[in-house]
Design a protein around this motif. Structure first.
Motif, PDB file in Angstrom:
ATOM      1  N   ASP A  59      -3.336   3.101 -14.833  1.00  0.00           N
ATOM      2  CA  ASP A  59      -3.983   3.138 -16.138  1.00  0.00           C
ATOM      3  C   ASP A  59      -4.791   4.424 -16.271  1.00  0.00           C
ATOM      4  OD1 ASP A  59      -2.975   0.713 -16.893  1.00  0.00           O
ATOM      5  OD2 ASP A  59      -4.681  -0.413 -16.105  1.00  0.00           O
ATOM      6  N   LYS A  60      -4.650   5.060 -17.431  1.00  0.00           N
ATOM      7  CA  LYS A  60      -5.380   6.292 -17.700  1.00  0.00           C
ATOM      8  C   LYS A  60      -6.708   5.944 -18.357  1.00  0.00           C
ATOM      9  CE  LYS A  60      -1.754   8.688 -16.514  1.00  0.00           C
ATOM     10  NZ  LYS A  60      -1.033   7.840 -15.639  1.00  0.00           N
ATOM     11  N   PRO A  61      -7.773   6.626 -18.014  1.00  0.00           N
ATOM     12  CA  PRO A  61      -9.073   6.273 -18.591  1.00  0.00           C
ATOM     13  C   PRO A  61      -9.154   6.533 -20.091  1.00  0.00           C
ATOM     14  CG  PRO A  61      -9.257   8.203 -17.177  1.00  0.00           C
ATOM     15  CD  PRO A  61      -7.870   7.674 -17.014  1.00  0.00           C
ATOM     16  N   MET A  71       5.252 -15.230   4.049  1.00  0.00           N
ATOM     17  CA  MET A  71       6.302 -14.224   3.979  1.00  0.00           C
ATOM     18  C   MET A  71       6.010 -13.091   4.948  1.00  0.00           C
ATOM     19  SD  MET A  71       7.414 -13.210   0.258  1.00  0.00           S
ATOM     20  CE  MET A  71       7.684 -14.336  -1.009  1.00  0.00           C
ATOM     21  N   THR A  72       7.029 -12.604   5.506  1.00  0.00           N
ATOM     22  CA  THR A  72       6.889 -11.454   6.385  1.00  0.00           C
ATOM     23  C   THR A  72       7.205 -10.199   5.599  1.00  0.00           C
ATOM     24  OG1 THR A  72       9.174 -11.578   7.079  1.00  0.00           O
ATOM     25  CG2 THR A  72       7.572 -12.866   8.369  1.00  0.00           C
ATOM     26  N   GLU A  73       6.997  -9.072   6.228  1.00  0.00           N
ATOM     27  CA  GLU A  73       7.244  -7.790   5.567  1.00  0.00           C
ATOM     28  C   GLU A  73       8.703  -7.605   5.202  1.00  0.00           C
ATOM     29  OE1 GLU A  73       5.654  -4.370   7.478  1.00  0.00           O
ATOM     30  OE2 GLU A  73       3.853  -5.424   8.064  1.00  0.00           O
ATOM     31  N   ALA A  74       9.614  -8.166   5.969  1.00  0.00           N
ATOM     32  CA  ALA A  74      11.036  -8.012   5.694  1.00  0.00           C
ATOM     33  C   ALA A  74      11.446  -8.793   4.459  1.00  0.00           C
ATOM     34  CB  ALA A  74      11.852  -8.456   6.900  1.00  0.00           C
ATOM     35  N   GLU A  75      10.756  -9.905   4.170  1.00  0.00           N
ATOM     36  CA  GLU A  75      11.117 -10.737   3.038  1.00  0.00           C
ATOM     37  C   GLU A  75      10.491 -10.265   1.719  1.00  0.00           C
ATOM     38  OE1 GLU A  75       9.995 -14.653   4.046  1.00  0.00           O
ATOM     39  OE2 GLU A  75      11.374 -14.809   5.727  1.00  0.00           O
ATOM     40  N   GLU A  76       9.424  -9.445   1.750  1.00  0.00           N
ATOM     41  CA  GLU A  76       8.771  -8.966   0.524  1.00  0.00           C
ATOM     42  C   GLU A  76       9.672  -7.970  -0.203  1.00  0.00           C
ATOM     43  OE1 GLU A  76       4.932  -7.347   1.036  1.00  0.00           O
ATOM     44  OE2 GLU A  76       4.215  -9.032   2.203  1.00  0.00           O
ATOM     45  N   PRO A  77       9.729  -8.069  -1.516  1.00  0.00           N
ATOM     46  CA  PRO A  77      10.523  -7.069  -2.253  1.00  0.00           C
ATOM     47  C   PRO A  77       9.869  -5.702  -2.136  1.00  0.00           C
ATOM     48  CG  PRO A  77       9.344  -8.508  -3.769  1.00  0.00           C
ATOM     49  CD  PRO A  77       9.114  -9.034  -2.391  1.00  0.00           C
ATOM     50  N   LYS A  78      10.718  -4.685  -2.002  1.00  0.00           N
ATOM     51  CA  LYS A  78      10.196  -3.331  -1.843  1.00  0.00           C
ATOM     52  C   LYS A  78       9.660  -2.816  -3.176  1.00  0.00           C
ATOM     53  CE  LYS A  78      12.299  -1.631   2.206  1.00  0.00           C
ATOM     54  NZ  LYS A  78      12.495  -0.407   2.883  1.00  0.00           N
ATOM     55  N   LYS A  79       8.572  -2.126  -3.109  1.00  0.00           N
ATOM     56  CA  LYS A  79       7.939  -1.540  -4.287  1.00  0.00           C
ATOM     57  C   LYS A  79       8.572  -0.179  -4.539  1.00  0.00           C
ATOM     58  CE  LYS A  79       3.298  -1.018  -6.035  1.00  0.00           C
ATOM     59  NZ  LYS A  79       1.895  -0.914  -5.700  1.00  0.00           N
ATOM     60  N   LYS A  80       8.963   0.073  -5.803  1.00  0.00           N
ATOM     61  CA  LYS A  80       9.598   1.350  -6.112  1.00  0.00           C
ATOM     62  C   LYS A  80       8.569   2.475  -6.068  1.00  0.00           C
ATOM     63  CE  LYS A  80      13.290  -0.391  -9.012  1.00  0.00           C
ATOM     64  NZ  LYS A  80      13.900  -0.319 -10.318  1.00  0.00           N
ATOM     65  N   LYS A  81       9.032   3.660  -5.705  1.00  0.00           N
ATOM     66  CA  LYS A  81       8.135   4.805  -5.617  1.00  0.00           C
ATOM     67  C   LYS A  81       7.623   5.233  -6.992  1.00  0.00           C
ATOM     68  CE  LYS A  81       9.749   6.932  -1.380  1.00  0.00           C
ATOM     69  NZ  LYS A  81      10.244   8.163  -0.777  1.00  0.00           N
ATOM     70  N   GLN A  82       8.411   4.990  -8.041  1.00  0.00           N
ATOM     71  CA  GLN A  82       8.009   5.403  -9.390  1.00  0.00           C
ATOM     72  C   GLN A  82       6.707   4.743  -9.812  1.00  0.00           C
ATOM     73  OE1 GLN A  82      11.112   4.308 -12.006  1.00  0.00           O
ATOM     74  NE2 GLN A  82      12.623   5.652 -11.094  1.00  0.00           N
ATOM     75  N   ARG A  83       6.505   3.529  -9.423  1.00  0.00           N
ATOM     76  CA  ARG A  83       5.343   2.769  -9.875  1.00  0.00           C
ATOM     77  C   ARG A  83       4.054   3.168  -9.172  1.00  0.00           C
ATOM     78  NH1 ARG A  83       7.853  -3.221 -10.910  1.00  0.00           N
ATOM     79  NH2 ARG A  83       9.584  -2.478 -12.159  1.00  0.00           N
ATOM     80  N   ASN A  84       4.164   3.970  -8.128  1.00  0.00           N
ATOM     81  CA  ASN A  84       2.960   4.420  -7.441  1.00  0.00           C
ATOM     82  C   ASN A  84       2.075   5.257  -8.356  1.00  0.00           C
ATOM     83  OD1 ASN A  84       3.737   3.184  -5.107  1.00  0.00           O
ATOM     84  ND2 ASN A  84       4.560   5.033  -4.153  1.00  0.00           N
ATOM     85  N   TYR A  85       2.679   6.002  -9.268  1.00  0.00           N
ATOM     86  CA  TYR A  85       1.925   6.930 -10.108  1.00  0.00           C
ATOM     87  C   TYR A  85       1.654   6.379 -11.503  1.00  0.00           C
ATOM     88  CZ  TYR A  85       3.155  10.028  -6.359  1.00  0.00           C
ATOM     89  OH  TYR A  85       3.294  10.577  -5.124  1.00  0.00           O
ATOM     90  N   ARG A  86       2.077   5.167 -11.783  1.00  0.00           N
ATOM     91  CA  ARG A  86       1.866   4.565 -13.095  1.00  0.00           C
ATOM     92  C   ARG A  86       0.556   3.777 -13.103  1.00  0.00           C
ATOM     93  NH1 ARG A  86       7.592   2.747 -15.672  1.00  0.00           N
ATOM     94  NH2 ARG A  86       8.692   4.635 -15.117  1.00  0.00           N
TER      95      ARG A  86
END
Length: 144
Positions: free
Chosen positions: A18-20, A1-16
């Motif tokens: 696991d908390k220690p 797969m190339t970068e154009a075919e990969e599903p885009k990752k939502k920005k919301q999930r960047n900060y989700r």
């Protein structure tokens, strides 16, 4: 797969991440029992609450008052029954260590004034038990 075919990752999930402190072995909803070591000294101020009771409850309250006094004495709360005025009073003492127990004692005398049996009303002193009095007088159309 190339970068154009990969599903885009939502920005919301960047900060989700696991908390220690969120481990499955910790129960966040568990109530801890009060320990006298949490409050080593006496309170600076005395708190007291009074409740009036109807005349028809006087005989029952007078009969059950030694049970109430014994239960509140274990918590470090002083209680007073005034049959002339028709009132019950609870207040903190020098032995009171739990700051919330005086509010539970207030609820206890309110329940007794509202015709609840003593055995049921004394359960309010347990940590996991609370009460609410819902006044339905304004919600009802007719009293007939």
């Amino acid at each position: 797969m190339t970068e154009a075919e990969e599903p885009k990752k939502k920005k919301q999930r960047n900060y989700r991440r696991d908390k220690p402190w969120d481990t499955p072995d910790v129960d966040h909803w568990k109530l801890e029992a009060w320990d006298d070591a949490y409050s080593p000294g006496a309170f600076l101020e005395e708190s007291s609450f009074a409740t009036l009771f109807p005349k028809y409850r006087e005989a029952y309250i007078r009969e059950a008052w030694p049970l109430v006094t014994r239960a509140l004495g274990k918590c470090g709360i002083a209680c007073e029954l005034n049959l002339i005025e028709g009132s019950m009073t609870v207040r903190t003492t020098r032995k009171t260590s739990d700051p919330y127990v005086v509010l539970k004692a207030r609820d206890l005398i309110k329940l007794l004034a509202r015709s609840m049996p003593v055995a049921q009303a004394l359960k309010i002193l347990d940590d996991g038990v609370h009460c609410d009095v819902i006044k339905i007088g304004g919600l009802v159309r007719n009293r007939d």
